[in-house]
Each structure stands twice: as structure tokens, then as C-alpha cells.
Design an enzyme around this catalytic site. Structure first.
Site, PDB file in Angstrom:
ATOM      1  N   ASP A  77      63.458  11.508  81.863  1.00 47.39           N
ATOM      2  CA  ASP A  77      64.245  10.284  81.998  1.00 47.39           C
ATOM      3  C   ASP A  77      63.273   9.337  82.685  1.00 47.39           C
ATOM      4  O   ASP A  77      63.038   9.458  83.895  1.00 47.39           O
ATOM      5  CB  ASP A  77      65.485  10.514  82.866  1.00 47.39           C
ATOM      6  CG  ASP A  77      66.327   9.257  82.959  1.00 47.39           C
ATOM      7  OD1 ASP A  77      65.742   8.153  82.959  1.00 47.39           O
ATOM      8  OD2 ASP A  77      67.562   9.361  83.015  1.00 47.39           O
ATOM      9  N   HIS A  78      62.692   8.427  81.935  1.00 49.11           N
ATOM     10  CA  HIS A  78      61.542   7.703  82.505  1.00 49.11           C
ATOM     11  C   HIS A  78      61.935   6.817  83.694  1.00 49.11           C
ATOM     12  O   HIS A  78      61.088   6.419  84.481  1.00 49.11           O
ATOM     13  CB  HIS A  78      60.764   6.926  81.429  1.00 49.11           C
ATOM     14  CG  HIS A  78      61.478   5.713  80.917  1.00 49.11           C
ATOM     15  ND1 HIS A  78      62.411   5.767  79.934  1.00 49.11           N
ATOM     16  CD2 HIS A  78      61.381   4.415  81.272  1.00 49.11           C
ATOM     17  CE1 HIS A  78      62.870   4.559  79.698  1.00 49.11           C
ATOM     18  NE2 HIS A  78      62.262   3.715  80.498  1.00 49.11           N
ATOM     19  N   HIS A 132      69.889   7.103  82.303  1.00 52.61           N
ATOM     20  CA  HIS A 132      69.302   6.273  83.363  1.00 52.61           C
ATOM     21  C   HIS A 132      70.315   5.851  84.427  1.00 52.61           C
ATOM     22  O   HIS A 132      70.067   5.972  85.627  1.00 52.61           O
ATOM     23  CB  HIS A 132      68.679   5.007  82.766  1.00 52.61           C
ATOM     24  CG  HIS A 132      67.816   5.268  81.575  1.00 52.61           C
ATOM     25  ND1 HIS A 132      66.916   6.302  81.527  1.00 52.61           N
ATOM     26  CD2 HIS A 132      67.704   4.633  80.376  1.00 52.61           C
ATOM     27  CE1 HIS A 132      66.283   6.283  80.354  1.00 52.61           C
ATOM     28  NE2 HIS A 132      66.750   5.293  79.644  1.00 52.61           N
TER      29      HIS A 132
HETATM   30  P1  NAP Z   1      58.017   6.845  66.190  1.00 52.88           P
HETATM   31  O1  NAP Z   1      57.220   5.624  66.461  1.00 52.88           O
HETATM   32  O2  NAP Z   1      58.939   6.850  65.011  1.00 52.88           O
HETATM   33  O3  NAP Z   1      56.998   8.059  66.064  1.00 52.88           O
HETATM   34  C1  NAP Z   1      57.393   9.310  65.545  1.00 52.88           C
HETATM   35  C2  NAP Z   1      56.181  10.227  65.478  1.00 52.88           C
HETATM   36  O4  NAP Z   1      56.613  11.456  64.898  1.00 52.88           O
HETATM   37  C3  NAP Z   1      55.050   9.694  64.622  1.00 52.88           C
HETATM   38  O5  NAP Z   1      53.831  10.057  65.193  1.00 52.88           O
HETATM   39  C4  NAP Z   1      55.253  10.445  63.298  1.00 52.88           C
HETATM   40  O6  NAP Z   1      54.010  10.507  62.634  1.00 52.88           O
HETATM   41  C5  NAP Z   1      55.733  11.798  63.818  1.00 52.88           C
HETATM   42  N1  NAP Z   1      56.506  12.545  62.821  1.00 52.88           N
HETATM   43  C6  NAP Z   1      57.542  12.120  62.083  1.00 52.88           C
HETATM   44  N2  NAP Z   1      57.979  13.104  61.285  1.00 52.88           N
HETATM   45  C7  NAP Z   1      57.184  14.173  61.529  1.00 52.88           C
HETATM   46  C8  NAP Z   1      57.126  15.499  61.001  1.00 52.88           C
HETATM   47  N3  NAP Z   1      57.968  15.941  60.056  1.00 52.88           N
HETATM   48  N4  NAP Z   1      56.184  16.337  61.471  1.00 52.88           N
HETATM   49  C9  NAP Z   1      55.302  15.926  62.423  1.00 52.88           C
HETATM   50  N5  NAP Z   1      55.316  14.695  62.965  1.00 52.88           N
HETATM   51  C10 NAP Z   1      56.244  13.834  62.506  1.00 52.88           C
HETATM   52  O7  NAP Z   1      58.936   7.258  67.431  1.00 52.88           O
HETATM   53  P2  NAP Z   1      58.687   6.846  68.983  1.00 52.88           P
HETATM   54  O8  NAP Z   1      59.278   5.502  69.199  1.00 52.88           O
HETATM   55  O9  NAP Z   1      57.295   7.077  69.359  1.00 52.88           O
HETATM   56  O10 NAP Z   1      59.673   7.869  69.719  1.00 52.88           O
HETATM   57  C11 NAP Z   1      59.332   9.228  69.918  1.00 52.88           C
HETATM   58  C12 NAP Z   1      60.379   9.855  70.834  1.00 52.88           C
HETATM   59  O11 NAP Z   1      60.381   9.178  72.084  1.00 52.88           O
HETATM   60  C13 NAP Z   1      61.822   9.762  70.330  1.00 52.88           C
HETATM   61  O12 NAP Z   1      62.525  10.888  70.762  1.00 52.88           O
HETATM   62  C14 NAP Z   1      62.374   8.537  71.052  1.00 52.88           C
HETATM   63  O13 NAP Z   1      63.765   8.594  71.183  1.00 52.88           O
HETATM   64  C15 NAP Z   1      61.684   8.677  72.383  1.00 52.88           C
HETATM   65  N6  NAP Z   1      61.538   7.409  73.114  1.00 52.88           N
HETATM   66  C16 NAP Z   1      60.797   6.403  72.608  1.00 52.88           C
HETATM   67  C17 NAP Z   1      60.662   5.226  73.322  1.00 52.88           C
HETATM   68  C18 NAP Z   1      59.807   4.082  72.824  1.00 52.88           C
HETATM   69  O14 NAP Z   1      59.666   3.106  73.576  1.00 52.88           O
HETATM   70  N7  NAP Z   1      59.252   4.153  71.633  1.00 52.88           N
HETATM   71  C19 NAP Z   1      61.292   5.080  74.573  1.00 52.88           C
HETATM   72  C20 NAP Z   1      62.035   6.137  75.076  1.00 52.88           C
HETATM   73  C21 NAP Z   1      62.152   7.296  74.339  1.00 52.88           C
HETATM   74  P3  NAP Z   1      53.872  10.773  61.045  1.00 52.88           P
HETATM   75  O15 NAP Z   1      54.766   9.802  60.369  1.00 52.88           O
HETATM   76  O16 NAP Z   1      52.421  10.573  60.788  1.00 52.88           O
HETATM   77  O17 NAP Z   1      54.289  12.186  60.840  1.00 52.88           O
END
Ligand code: NAP
Length: 495
Positions: free
Chosen positions: A174-175, A237
Site C-alpha cells: 500500500d504505497h 489507503h
Molecule cells: P501496465 O502498464 O499495464 O503493465 C503491465 C505489465 O504486465 C507490462 O509490463 C506487460 O508487458 C506485462 N504483462 C501483461 N500481460 C502479461 C503476461 N501474460 N505475461 C507476462 N507479462 C505480462 O500496468 P501498470 O500500470 O504498470 O500496473 C501494474 C500493477 O501495479 C497493477 O496491479 C496495478 O494495479 C498496480 N498499480 C499501478 C500503479 C500505476 O501508477 N501504474 C499504481 C498503483 C498500483 P507485456 O505487454 O510486454 O507482456
């Protein structure tokens, strides 16, 4: 190995090409590298990359041209992997073992799941099947939010993770718990007897926790429309801020004692049942409006990838009571929303009024004492006191004593993800959530969602650029209170 290097570990970064990794995790790792943490990283995602092209991607996520960057990037490796194809995990074990020896990492492994939630359980299962958890050092799993979408799904996910990792090895992020002023709540409360002695129902009239955003849903639209503000912000949060503000001092400042005290708060929160819901929780959604900087923005229902008839809440306000001795009768008001008038997270502690005695002094207009914990974007504290009006002997004016944390070092303030990654490398899980905290919080949210469904609580609309629907003002007005406007809670002054 460089003698000064510490906290050795191999970090297996699942979702290595994603938004979170680029925006938060690589910059955080760079700071840790500069502090001499000894790690190597294997980036994992489906799209093809060579080690070189992946290092370029990581390099582009850093806003620095410092000399160390080359040596830092050399520690990054890439392997293409599909979570849904267990066979793609096999080569990973071989590479992990090799890097373990090359960098003298002691067999310690962090598995960081920066992935869509549907991949959390299959990723853990495949990690186990491929033998990656059979290592001579420790193994930690960092898991991103959301941890389930209700108690049942969270419990199912937890059961699956426990087949691979022990509870003590699971680091649920939980950042907010990595934020400076959230971590400061304990010090403020327990290292200052002047606060702890008045931190109860005898002296505090109410607590107000606000986490407002000016942004809309942006690229998270499809996810957000299925989730809403209650599950996206309150379950994690906001409930963590409630727990830290309300908990008893732990008998020892160690991880499990602190978590035990937080759990006691969750257990003491009065459940919100069916017919009470209308008086306790407000559900809102933004319509078009104008933000303070003059930008005109459209309504939620007109955002891209949002259904025209969506009833998803972009705003929640609620009143909680904590039925224990310390907080008897003290309302904890919370609110969070998108497209509000300001980006601000703060906790306002409102102290009780002075006794009303007309013969005592001309104090009719005395403002209550407020202690404000500014979490973001400004980090600090302000304490609102009353002093004699300089020109008039018989009246008072409010003054504010401010402490601004993020003006101390304008160049760099460590980020929440840096602190949390550092804790995980050290094996300190205090600022991560334990399963029972998550479960109690989900159970409370589930009762609100169920009551929302049964009682047909109206969706109240608010203009983008405002501080929420008027029903949220009435929530406090019924108790004789009002939300403290951000202008009156004085963010600390930046140096
Ligand atoms: P994202 O930009 O959609 O990135 C998803 C990642 O997963 C990509 O590297 C994608 O790369 C990989 N991926 C997708 N399908 C895959 C598969 N079948 N096998 C292996 N890798 C796969 O998502 P994100 O925003 O970084 O979020 C990631 C997590 O952090 C989520 O749980 C989100 O709820 C959480 N989060 C994110 C934020 C934020 O600010 N972004 C904030 C809080 C929490 P490929 O397409 O190359 O596979």
C-alpha cells in the site's frame, strides 16, 4: 563484490515494461543503488527485448545523467515470459542461479508482481513450479494492489499465495504506507506526550481525512469503472490512515505488534448496516466543470471508455465510529474523489471547543485547535492555535505553527516506493499490510457495497473542480461540524 554493498538480492520484476515499473520502480531502484544496495534485476514481460534494449528502457525512465547510471544499468537483464505459459519460466531459473553467483546475492530473491491482478495467483504458482523458490537465501513476494475485489476474492488469492509463500514472506504494497508523513504519524503521536495525552474522545471532537485528486480517470478508465473510489482508495489507503491515526501505542515497536494494534482498530469500527447507510456514506460522481487552473473538463460519463450510464462512484465520503474506549463518540470522516478542486491528502484532528461561558472572556469566535498532517503534495504539519488579537485585548486570532518536511531538501525527497523496496530488501514488513488487516478492511467495504445495493443510495453528482456533492457537507452538518476548507488548514510554507 564491492565491500560497501549491502542487502544483496535478485529482483525478478514481473511487468517490467509497464507503467508502474517505469515511473516508480526503476527510479526507486536507482536511488537504492546509489545507497549501495547490492541487487541485480531480471525484467520479465511478454514483449521481446534484448538486455541492451531493456537497459535503454530502464535508462529512459531515469531523469539523470549521473556517472553511475552505466554501472546501475549493467545489473539489468531481460527475459521474455508469458505468465500463462509455465514453460517460459524454465529458463528463468537458470538465469537467476547464474546472476546469484555473478553478483554474490546469497540466494535472496524478491519476486515483484507489477502485473494486472488476474496474473498474481498464476505467477506465484509458476514461480513455485519452476523451482525458483528453492533457493539458499530468503524469498519475498511483493504484490501490487488491488488485493482482490471483495473479501471472498481476496481470501481466494491469499490462499493461492500461501501455497507458495508464508505470510511473513508476502509484502502487500500500500504505497501510502511508504509516504513520509504517513510514517511520521507514529512518531508524532508516540514521541510527543503533549499529543498522546490529548489523543482521545475527551479532547478531540472529530477527525477528517481527505484524499482529493484533480485528475480524472485517464488511461485507467476501464479498470476504474469496474472498481470505483470506495475500492480503489478507501479499502486500502484511507483505512490505513484511519488505523494509524486511531491505534493504541504498541507495547513494542516491532512489525507484528504494530500490525496487531491496527487490526484492533479495524475490529472496533462500527459495521455500517443496511438502513444506516444513507446517513453514513455518500456516493458521488463528477459532471463537467472547470478546474481551478481554468481547464474545462467533461463529465465522468463522457470520459473515454466509460459507459454512458455508468453509476460508478468517483467520490466517497463516510463517517466511521470506532467503538473503543479511546474514541467513543468521535466521528472519523473520510472523503476521497477525482476531479476535485485540489490535489491534497491530509488528516485534520479537530480538538474540542473551549467551554462556553459568556462571563469568562470574549471568545465567541474562537476557532478550534486543529492539528493538520499534510501527506501530499506538501509534507508537513500545522498546528492551529489562538492568540490574543494584537490590537484588541478582548478577542483572539488564529495563528498557525508550521513544519514543512519537503522544503528541507529541494533536490531530492525519497519516494514511497524507494522506502518500501528498501524495507523489503532489509526484510522489514512493518509498512506492508498483513492479511488480517486486508481481510477486516474488505469485510467493512463489503458491508457498504451490500448496503448500497439494498438501499439504493442515490448517486449524488458534483461539479468537476468542486470539493464534492453537497450531501457530503450535510454528513458533517448533521453532527454540527463542517469540512475544513483546504485554504484554512494551511499547507506548510515551502522554503
Ligand atoms: P501496465 O502498464 O499495464 O503493465 C503491465 C505489465 O504486465 C507490462 O509490463 C506487460 O508487458 C506485462 N504483462 C501483461 N500481460 C502479461 C503476461 N501474460 N505475461 C507476462 N507479462 C505480462 O500496468 P501498470 O500500470 O504498470 O500496473 C501494474 C500493477 O501495479 C497493477 O496491479 C496495478 O494495479 C498496480 N498499480 C499501478 C500503479 C500505476 O501508477 N501504474 C499504481 C498503483 C498500483 P507485456 O505487454 O510486454 O507482456
Amino acid at each position: 563484490m564491492d565491500e560497501k554493498k549491502k542487502h544483496p538480492a535478485l529482483i525478478l520484476m514481473f511487468g517490467a515494461t509497464g507503467d508502474l515499473a517505469k515511473r516508480k520502480l526503476y527510479p526507486a531502484l536507482y536511488q537504492l543503488y546509489k545507497k549501495n544496495d547490492n541487487f541485480a534485476v531480471i525484467g520479465l514481460a511478454r514483449r521481446p527485448h534484448t538486455n541492451l534494449s531493456f537497459r535503454e528502457l530502464v535508462g529512459h525512465s531515469l531523469s539523470t545523467e549521473e556517472a553511475q547510471i552505466g554501472a546501475f544499468l549493467e545489473r539489468f537483464y531481460y527475459q521474455s515470459l508469458d505468465i500463462e505459459k509455465p514453460e517460459s519460466f524454465l529458463a528463468l531459473k537458470e538465469l537467476s542461479d547464474k546472476l546469484d553467483v555473478r553478483y554474490d546475492l546469497g540466494g535472496n530473491r524478491i519476486f515483484y508482481l507489477s502485473l494486472a491482478p488476474r496474473f498474481f495467483a498464476p505467477a506465484a504458482q509458476n514461480i513455485k513450479k519452476s523451482g525458483l523458490t528453492e533457493t539458499s537465501g530468503w524469498k519475498h513476494l511483493i504484490i501490487e494492489k488491488p488485493f482482490g475485489h471483495d473479501l471472498t476474492s481476496a481470501a481466494a488469492l491469499n490462499d493461492q499465495l500461501l501455497q507458495v509463500f508464508d505470510e511473513k514472506e508476502i509484502y502487500r504494497i500500500d504505497h501510502y504506507l511508504g509516504k513520509e508523513m504517513i510514517q511520521n504519524i507514529e512518531a508524532l503521536r508516540f514521541a510527543n506526550p503533549i499529543f498522546e495525552s490529548v489523543w482521545n474522545h475527551r479532547h478531540i471532537s472529530n477527525v477528517q481525512i481527505t484524499s482529493s485528486e484533480m485528475i480524472g480517470v485517464g488511461e485507467r478508465a476501464s479498470y476504474y469503472d469496474q472498481t470505483g473510489a470506495l475500492l480503489d482508495m478507501v479499502q486500502n489507503h484511507i483505512m490505513q490512515m484511519v488505523a494509524l491515526t486511531a491505534m493504541e501505542p504498541p507495547s513494542r515497536f516491532d512489525t507484528e505488534d504494530i500490525r496487531d494494534e491496527k487490526v484492533k482498530v479495524f475490529k472496533s469500527i462500527r459495521p455500517i448496516s443496511g438502513h444506516d447507510i444513507v446517513n453514513q456514506v455518500v456516493k458521488g460522481q463528477y459532471i463537467g466543470g472547470i478546474l481551478p487552473d481554468g481547464t474545462e473538463v467533461r463529465s465522468y460519463r463522457n470520459e473515454e471508455n466509460i459507459k454512458a450510464e455508468s453509476t460508478t462512484e468517483t467520490y466517497v465520503a463516510a463517517r466511521f465510529y470506532i467503538d473503543n474506549y479511546r474514541w467513543s463518540g468521535v466521528p472519523f470522516y473520510i472523503r476521497t474523489g477525482k476531479r476535485m478542486a485540489a490535489k491534497s491528502t491530509q488528516i485534520v484532528i479537530q480538538f474540542k471547543d473551549i467551554p462556553q461561558n459568556p462571563y469568562f472572556y470574549h471568545f465567541e469566535a474562537v476557532m478550534p485547535n486543529l492539528l493538520v498532517i499534510h501527506v501530499q503534495p506538501d509534507e508537513g504539519l500545522s498546528l492551529k492555535l489562538n492568540v490574543k488579537n494584537f490590537d484588541q485585548a478582548d478577542s483572539t486570532i488564529p495563528i498557525s505553527m508550521n513544519f514543512c518536511n519537503n522544503s528541507k531538501d529541494a533536490n531530492y525527497n525519497s519516494d514511497a516506493y524507494e522506502r518500501l523496496l528498501s524495507d523489503c530488501l532489509k526484510g522489514d514488513s512493518t509498512n506492508f499490510t498483513r492479511w488480517d488487516e486486508v481481510a477486516y478492511s474488505w469485510s467493512l467495504m463489503d458491508s457498504i457495497v451490500a448496503a448500497w445495493k439494498e438501499e439504493h443510495v442515490p448517486l449524488d453528482f458534483y461539479e468537476a473542480g468542486s470539493m464534492g456533492p453537497s450531501s457530503a457537507d450535510r454528513l458533517l452538518a448533521r453532527d454540527g461540524f463542517h469540512w475544513w476548507p483546504l485554504s484554512e488548514t494551511d499547507p506548510p510554507i515551502r522554503a
